[in-house]
Design a protein around this motif. Structure first.
Motif, PDB file in Angstrom:
ATOM      1  N   TRP A  25      30.065  93.687  49.877  1.00 44.08           N
ATOM      2  CA  TRP A  25      29.826  92.568  50.789  1.00 44.08           C
ATOM      3  C   TRP A  25      29.252  91.373  50.028  1.00 44.08           C
ATOM      4  N   PHE A  29      31.320  87.933  49.692  1.00 44.73           N
ATOM      5  CA  PHE A  29      30.782  86.739  50.339  1.00 44.73           C
ATOM      6  C   PHE A  29      30.631  85.614  49.323  1.00 44.73           C
ATOM      7  N   ARG A  38      23.561  81.774  52.559  1.00 43.57           N
ATOM      8  CA  ARG A  38      23.160  83.029  53.204  1.00 43.57           C
ATOM      9  C   ARG A  38      21.684  82.959  53.580  1.00 43.57           C
ATOM     10  N   VAL A  45      20.124  92.195  52.655  1.00 43.33           N
ATOM     11  CA  VAL A  45      21.489  92.627  52.966  1.00 43.33           C
ATOM     12  C   VAL A  45      21.633  94.123  52.693  1.00 43.33           C
ATOM     13  N   LEU A  53      23.926  99.053  59.541  1.00 44.54           N
ATOM     14  CA  LEU A  53      25.388  99.132  59.576  1.00 44.54           C
ATOM     15  C   LEU A  53      25.933 100.529  59.331  1.00 44.54           C
ATOM     16  N   THR A  59      31.294 102.210  60.550  1.00 39.49           N
ATOM     17  CA  THR A  59      31.462 101.582  59.239  1.00 39.49           C
ATOM     18  C   THR A  59      32.440 102.371  58.393  1.00 39.49           C
ATOM     19  N   GLU A  81      32.949  93.336  63.227  1.00 39.99           N
ATOM     20  CA  GLU A  81      31.765  92.631  62.727  1.00 39.99           C
ATOM     21  C   GLU A  81      31.874  92.205  61.276  1.00 39.99           C
ATOM     22  N   GLN A  82      32.478  93.032  60.458  1.00 38.41           N
ATOM     23  CA  GLN A  82      32.546  92.757  59.020  1.00 38.41           C
ATOM     24  C   GLN A  82      33.885  93.254  58.494  1.00 38.41           C
ATOM     25  N   TYR A  84      35.201  92.873  54.502  1.00 35.75           N
ATOM     26  CA  TYR A  84      35.046  92.253  53.183  1.00 35.75           C
ATOM     27  C   TYR A  84      35.679  93.142  52.127  1.00 35.75           C
ATOM     28  N   THR A 114      34.636  84.136  62.344  1.00 29.38           N
ATOM     29  CA  THR A 114      34.730  83.782  60.937  1.00 29.38           C
ATOM     30  C   THR A 114      34.345  82.310  60.804  1.00 29.38           C
ATOM     31  N   ASN A 141      24.812  81.084  64.826  1.00 31.42           N
ATOM     32  CA  ASN A 141      24.823  82.075  63.745  1.00 31.42           C
ATOM     33  C   ASN A 141      23.696  81.801  62.757  1.00 31.42           C
TER      34      ASN A 141
END
Length: 154
Positions: A25, A29, A38, A45, A53, A59, A81-82, A84, A114, A141
């Motif tokens: 991730w 990112f 970020r 994270v 997560l 996941t 949600e994610q 990557y 996004t 966000n």
């Protein structure tokens, strides 16, 4: 020979995978969104992957031969949600496989957010039948970055 999506296993993440998933991730990112600030440190994270997560969400990982984690996808109900991918694994069909899996796991539809600056993500999701339905100024966000909500309905 270049390795592609068929050389990668998609599987549920285990607690022991949290660090590798967070690393993907973070790298992804940074590569895909260099201008987006970020709000959380690398350690925050990693803790989010470790404590939220992986244990509490649906996941999934993409794992190459030899065990290297090449991608991560997180679902929460109809929310994608994610998603990557490790930068060197983009464009090999892994994202396509993740979206197919997400649609299989949420056959009634999916929604995702996004950033507006992420043109490649817009093209990717639109290619997979998602439609942009809402644009915001980013006030909702953590990054305070303008975003767009996409929806897929079968």
């Amino acid at each position: 020979m270049t390795k592609g999506a068929r050389d990668v296993l998609l599987r549920r993440a285990l607690a022991s995978d949290a660090e590798a998933a967070a690393a993907v991730w973070l790298r992804s990112f940074a590569a895909a969104l260099p201008g987006v600030v970020r709000p959380r440190s690398d350690d925050e994270v990693r803790a989010y992957f470790r404590h939220v997560l992986v244990p509490a969400r649906d996941t999934w990982l993409a794992e190459a031969a030899g065990g290297a984690v090449t991608g991560v996808m997180v679902l929460e109900g109809e929310d994608l949600e994610q998603l990557y991918l490790a930068p060197e694994w983009r464009g090999r069909g892994i994202g396509d496989r993740f979206v197919a899996l997400a649609k299989e796991r949420s056959p009634g539809g999916l929604t995702l957010w996004t950033f507006q600056v992420n043109g490649p993500a817009h093209r990717f999701y639109e290619r997979h039948g998602f439609t942009a339905v809402e644009w915001t100024d980013g006030a909702g966000n953590e990054e305070r970055e303008p975003d767009v909500r996409y929806v897929w309905r079968p």
